[in-house]
Design an enzyme around this catalytic site. Structure first.
Site, mmCIF file in Angstrom:
data_model
loop_
_atom_site.group_PDB
_atom_site.id
_atom_site.type_symbol
_atom_site.label_atom_id
_atom_site.label_comp_id
_atom_site.label_asym_id
_atom_site.label_seq_id
_atom_site.Cartn_x
_atom_site.Cartn_y
_atom_site.Cartn_z
ATOM 1 N N TYR A 127 41.819 42.590 93.715
ATOM 2 C CA TYR A 127 40.829 41.571 94.074
ATOM 3 C C TYR A 127 39.458 41.831 93.442
ATOM 4 O O TYR A 127 38.453 41.309 93.929
ATOM 5 C CB TYR A 127 40.685 41.489 95.590
ATOM 6 C CG TYR A 127 41.637 40.528 96.290
ATOM 7 C CD1 TYR A 127 41.825 39.220 95.816
ATOM 8 C CD2 TYR A 127 42.316 40.899 97.439
ATOM 9 C CE1 TYR A 127 42.670 38.330 96.469
ATOM 10 C CE2 TYR A 127 43.169 40.009 98.099
ATOM 11 C CZ TYR A 127 43.340 38.730 97.597
ATOM 12 O OH TYR A 127 44.164 37.848 98.255
ATOM 13 N N HIS A 167 48.866 33.975 98.635
ATOM 14 C CA HIS A 167 47.988 34.057 97.468
ATOM 15 C C HIS A 167 48.692 33.387 96.292
ATOM 16 O O HIS A 167 49.908 33.477 96.163
ATOM 17 C CB HIS A 167 47.712 35.521 97.097
ATOM 18 C CG HIS A 167 47.105 35.683 95.728
ATOM 19 N ND1 HIS A 167 45.750 35.599 95.512
ATOM 20 C CD2 HIS A 167 47.680 35.857 94.499
ATOM 21 C CE1 HIS A 167 45.514 35.740 94.208
ATOM 22 N NE2 HIS A 167 46.665 35.898 93.567
ATOM 23 N N LYS A 214 51.205 37.121 102.328
ATOM 24 C CA LYS A 214 50.243 38.087 102.875
ATOM 25 C C LYS A 214 50.728 38.672 104.215
ATOM 26 O O LYS A 214 51.644 38.136 104.846
ATOM 27 C CB LYS A 214 48.885 37.397 103.033
ATOM 28 C CG LYS A 214 48.225 36.995 101.695
ATOM 29 C CD LYS A 214 46.819 36.428 101.935
ATOM 30 C CE LYS A 214 46.134 36.028 100.632
ATOM 31 N NZ LYS A 214 44.747 35.530 100.881
ATOM 32 N N GLU A 255 47.799 39.336 86.890
ATOM 33 C CA GLU A 255 48.327 39.631 88.235
ATOM 34 C C GLU A 255 49.814 39.979 88.200
ATOM 35 O O GLU A 255 50.264 40.861 88.938
ATOM 36 C CB GLU A 255 48.080 38.429 89.157
ATOM 37 C CG GLU A 255 46.604 38.223 89.460
ATOM 38 C CD GLU A 255 46.322 37.053 90.388
ATOM 39 O OE1 GLU A 255 45.149 36.847 90.739
ATOM 40 O OE2 GLU A 255 47.276 36.333 90.775
ATOM 41 N N ASN A 295 45.257 33.623 105.563
ATOM 42 C CA ASN A 295 45.737 32.318 105.106
ATOM 43 C C ASN A 295 47.113 32.378 104.446
ATOM 44 O O ASN A 295 47.483 31.508 103.667
ATOM 45 C CB ASN A 295 44.689 31.641 104.222
ATOM 46 C CG ASN A 295 44.328 32.464 103.000
ATOM 47 O OD1 ASN A 295 44.958 33.490 102.732
ATOM 48 N ND2 ASN A 295 43.340 32.022 102.249
HETATM 49 P P1 ADP Z 1 42.189 31.516 97.043
HETATM 50 O O1 ADP Z 1 43.049 32.535 97.738
HETATM 51 O O2 ADP Z 1 42.406 30.137 97.587
HETATM 52 O O3 ADP Z 1 42.303 31.576 95.536
HETATM 53 P P2 ADP Z 1 39.614 32.828 96.715
HETATM 54 O O4 ADP Z 1 40.149 33.357 95.425
HETATM 55 O O5 ADP Z 1 38.317 32.125 96.705
HETATM 56 O O6 ADP Z 1 40.684 31.857 97.422
HETATM 57 O O7 ADP Z 1 39.484 34.019 97.752
HETATM 58 C C1 ADP Z 1 40.454 35.039 97.830
HETATM 59 C C2 ADP Z 1 40.782 35.283 99.283
HETATM 60 O O8 ADP Z 1 39.612 35.788 99.917
HETATM 61 C C3 ADP Z 1 41.165 34.029 100.070
HETATM 62 O O9 ADP Z 1 42.530 33.699 99.996
HETATM 63 C C4 ADP Z 1 40.775 34.420 101.478
HETATM 64 O O10 ADP Z 1 41.804 35.186 102.096
HETATM 65 C C5 ADP Z 1 39.561 35.299 101.265
HETATM 66 N N1 ADP Z 1 38.323 34.542 101.435
HETATM 67 C C6 ADP Z 1 37.817 33.597 100.610
HETATM 68 N N2 ADP Z 1 36.668 33.090 101.085
HETATM 69 C C7 ADP Z 1 36.432 33.745 102.252
HETATM 70 C C8 ADP Z 1 35.405 33.689 103.234
HETATM 71 N N3 ADP Z 1 34.369 32.847 103.112
HETATM 72 N N4 ADP Z 1 35.507 34.522 104.301
HETATM 73 C C9 ADP Z 1 36.529 35.368 104.440
HETATM 74 N N5 ADP Z 1 37.541 35.478 103.547
HETATM 75 C C10 ADP Z 1 37.497 34.672 102.478
HETATM 76 MG MG MG Z 2 41.777 33.062 94.203
#
Ligand code: ADP
Ligand code: MG
Length: 135
Positions: free
Chosen positions: A52, A118, A12, A129, A115
């Site tokens: 997304y 992905h 990212k 994807e 974070n």
């Molecule tokens: P992951 O990336 O671990 O699969 P998710 O698919 O639940 O997580 O969410 C996609 C992305 O959305 C996350 O990587 C994160 O960057 C963002 N995200 C998820 N939950 C939150 C939240 N509560 N607040 C802000 N951003 C979030």
């Molecule tokens: Mg996810």
């Protein structure tokens, strides 16, 4: 029994910006996930919204799409044994504060929205994807 899979990985914007691309790639290769496709791109807000779209009802959706389109990203296809779950383990929990020691998000993640990486969450989504970025 072998279970060779492919998964989509994204480095990212926060991690590309901090020049973590090579460290993250080395970490995957050391952990037996082979990078079989790789490109650096900058996507539009519209493309991020499509990528997304499973999150379109979430309160953070708009910020998330702005963020993924805010700067260059590195998209990769990783291949290896149980690549989907393996990559999820290597990434760690979504929130870096909750990520396990030794995971990418623990090492490099700044916050839940920044974070660093992905990874596809299932074989089915992985195919969608991969096709999104490597048609
Ligand atoms: P992951 O990336 O671990 O699969 P998710 O698919 O639940 O997580 O969410 C996609 C992305 O959305 C996350 O990587 C994160 O960057 C963002 N995200 C998820 N939950 C939150 C939240 N509560 N607040 C802000 N951003 C979030
Ligand atoms: Mg996810």
């Amino acid at each position: 029994m072998s279970n060779l899979e492919q998964t989509l990985s994204i480095i990212k914007p926060d991690a590309v910006e901090r020049n973590l691309e090579n460290k993250i790639k080395d970490f995957f290769e050391k952990n037996n996930l082979k990078i079989i496709k790789n490109k650096k791109v900058k996507i539009s807000k519209e493309e991020a919204s499509e990528f997304y779209k499973v999150h379109q009802t979430k309160p953070f959706y708009n910020d998330l799409c702005n963020y993924l389109s805010s700067g260059p990203i590195v998209v990769m296809v990783l291949e290896g044994e149980n690549a989907i779950s393996k990559n999820r383990q290597l990434m760690g929990a979504t929130d870096p504060l909750k990520a396990e020691e030794g995971t990418l998000r623990k090492m490099y993640g700044i916050s839940i929205d920044k974070n660093s990486v992905h990874g596809s969450d299932s074989l089915e989504n992985g195919k969608i994807e991969i096709n999104f970025f490597f048609k």
